[in-house]
Design a protein around this motif. Structure first.
Motif, PDB file in Angstrom:
ATOM      1  N   VAL A 195     142.407 -35.087  72.708  1.00 57.48           N
ATOM      2  CA  VAL A 195     143.024 -34.223  73.839  1.00 57.48           C
ATOM      3  C   VAL A 195     143.759 -33.000  73.211  1.00 57.48           C
ATOM      4  N   SER A 196     144.044 -32.822  72.185  1.00 55.17           N
ATOM      5  CA  SER A 196     144.644 -31.854  71.664  1.00 55.17           C
ATOM      6  C   SER A 196     143.515 -30.608  71.198  1.00 55.17           C
ATOM      7  N   TYR A 249     142.630 -39.804  77.577  1.00 61.34           N
ATOM      8  CA  TYR A 249     143.898 -39.453  77.339  1.00 61.34           C
ATOM      9  C   TYR A 249     144.878 -39.791  78.665  1.00 61.34           C
ATOM     10  N   VAL A 296     144.983 -38.862  71.331  1.00 59.33           N
ATOM     11  CA  VAL A 296     145.864 -37.536  71.401  1.00 59.33           C
ATOM     12  C   VAL A 296     145.476 -36.456  70.607  1.00 59.33           C
ATOM     13  N   GLN A 297     144.754 -36.852  69.290  1.00 60.30           N
ATOM     14  CA  GLN A 297     144.072 -35.628  68.564  1.00 60.30           C
ATOM     15  C   GLN A 297     142.998 -35.284  69.479  1.00 60.30           C
ATOM     16  N   MET A 342     145.461 -44.892  70.084  1.00 63.47           N
ATOM     17  CA  MET A 342     146.375 -43.700  71.034  1.00 63.47           C
ATOM     18  C   MET A 342     146.387 -42.603  70.186  1.00 63.47           C
ATOM     19  N   ALA A 343     146.728 -42.827  68.821  1.00 63.32           N
ATOM     20  CA  ALA A 343     146.580 -41.664  68.019  1.00 63.32           C
ATOM     21  C   ALA A 343     145.423 -40.708  68.011  1.00 63.32           C
ATOM     22  N   LYS A 363     147.669 -42.660  79.016  1.00 66.51           N
ATOM     23  CA  LYS A 363     149.143 -42.282  79.496  1.00 66.51           C
ATOM     24  C   LYS A 363     149.417 -42.834  80.856  1.00 66.51           C
ATOM     25  N   ASP A 389     152.907 -32.109  81.032  1.00 65.35           N
ATOM     26  CA  ASP A 389     152.282 -32.423  79.753  1.00 65.35           C
ATOM     27  C   ASP A 389     151.978 -30.964  79.296  1.00 65.35           C
ATOM     28  N   VAL A 391     150.051 -29.954  76.687  1.00 62.16           N
ATOM     29  CA  VAL A 391     148.691 -29.794  76.588  1.00 62.16           C
ATOM     30  C   VAL A 391     147.715 -29.603  77.312  1.00 62.16           C
TER      31      VAL A 391
END
Length: 244
Positions: free
Chosen positions: A156-157, A90, A153-154, A149-150, A94, A208, A210
């Motif tokens: 790292v969430s 991630y 993101v999921q 990227m999606a 970023k 950030d 998260v």
């Protein structure tokens, strides 16, 4: 050398932007609060990254010296590796500063080594060879641009869940065993201090949410592990077995 630059300017610019360099060394304003925060954050960040390159070495040495993984949780290691890998991939996507996330790379390598040692000392020689290759392939797919990227993101969430469960598994194992086995005090203490420092650097450098929540959770759970090691300091696995 340009006007307003000194022999140490390149080193200073690794920590602060040019305007802060000028505030400190041209205007001699050493108490500029925003620049002091930046300097402190960068210094802490690079310090954490440097420390992370050896943070799990005490644990690795302890396992090798004991030729045992007594009291250690394989699932805890695996989930921690997932969380570290999520952070690394991630952060690359970023384009976060290396000082704000670099430890995830070094800690991932050391965690892979610990997992291989776990397999070795539990007589799973084939996995010792296969696991690094499998992990290397997965990591390449995540950081090479092949992964959307999606998805990152999921991933790292969910790292808060992975990290939280990872630490809770070790905490519960310690409680059930009544000792901390081969768990290294130096390692858990450094993880605790590093997570606390990362709260500040995350607020300062990336903001950030998260990542910030991850380090808050990590601080609490690593602090619990530090407490457990101290609480069970004089309790050894062998002595528990003798009492059973």
């Amino acid at each position: 050398m340009a006007v307003g630059e000194f022999f140490f300017t390149p080193l200073v610019l690794l920590l602060v932007p040019k305007y802060c360099h000028d505030e400190f060394f041209i205007k001699f304003n050493f108490f500029d609060v925003p620049c002091l925060k930046i300097a402190l954050s960068k210094t802490l960040g690079y310090g954490i990254v440097a420390g992370s390159s050896i943070i799990k070495i005490p644990q690795i040495i302890k396992v090798i010296q004991a030729s045992s993984v007594e009291g250690l949780s394989l699932l805890s290691f695996l989930l921690e590796l997932v969380a570290l890998t999520a952070t690394a991939s991630y952060s690359i996507a970023k384009e976060f500063p290396f000082s704000s996330c670099g430890e995830s790379f070094f800690m991932s390598i050391q965690t892979v080594l610990l997992i291989c040692l776990y397999f070795y000392y539990t007589n799973k020689a084939l996995l010792v060879l296969l696991f690094p290759v499998l992990y290397g392939g997965i990591f390449y797919v995540l950081v090479s641009g092949l992964t959307p990227m999606a998805v990152l993101v999921q991933l790292v969430s969910l790292q808060i869940v992975f990290l939280g469960v990872s630490r809770l598994l070790q905490i519960v194992a310690n409680f059930r065993n009544g000792h901390t086995g081969q768990l290294s005090f130096i390692m858990v203490l450094l993880l605790f201090l590093g997570a606390m420092a990362r709260i500040f650097t995350t607020i300062q450098e990336t903001g950030d949410k998260v990542m910030l929540l991850t380090f808050l959770v990590s601080t609490v759970l690593n602090g619990t592990l530090v407490f457990q090691v101290l609480f069970y300091w004089n309790v050894k696995p062998d002595s528990k077995k003798k009492q059973a």
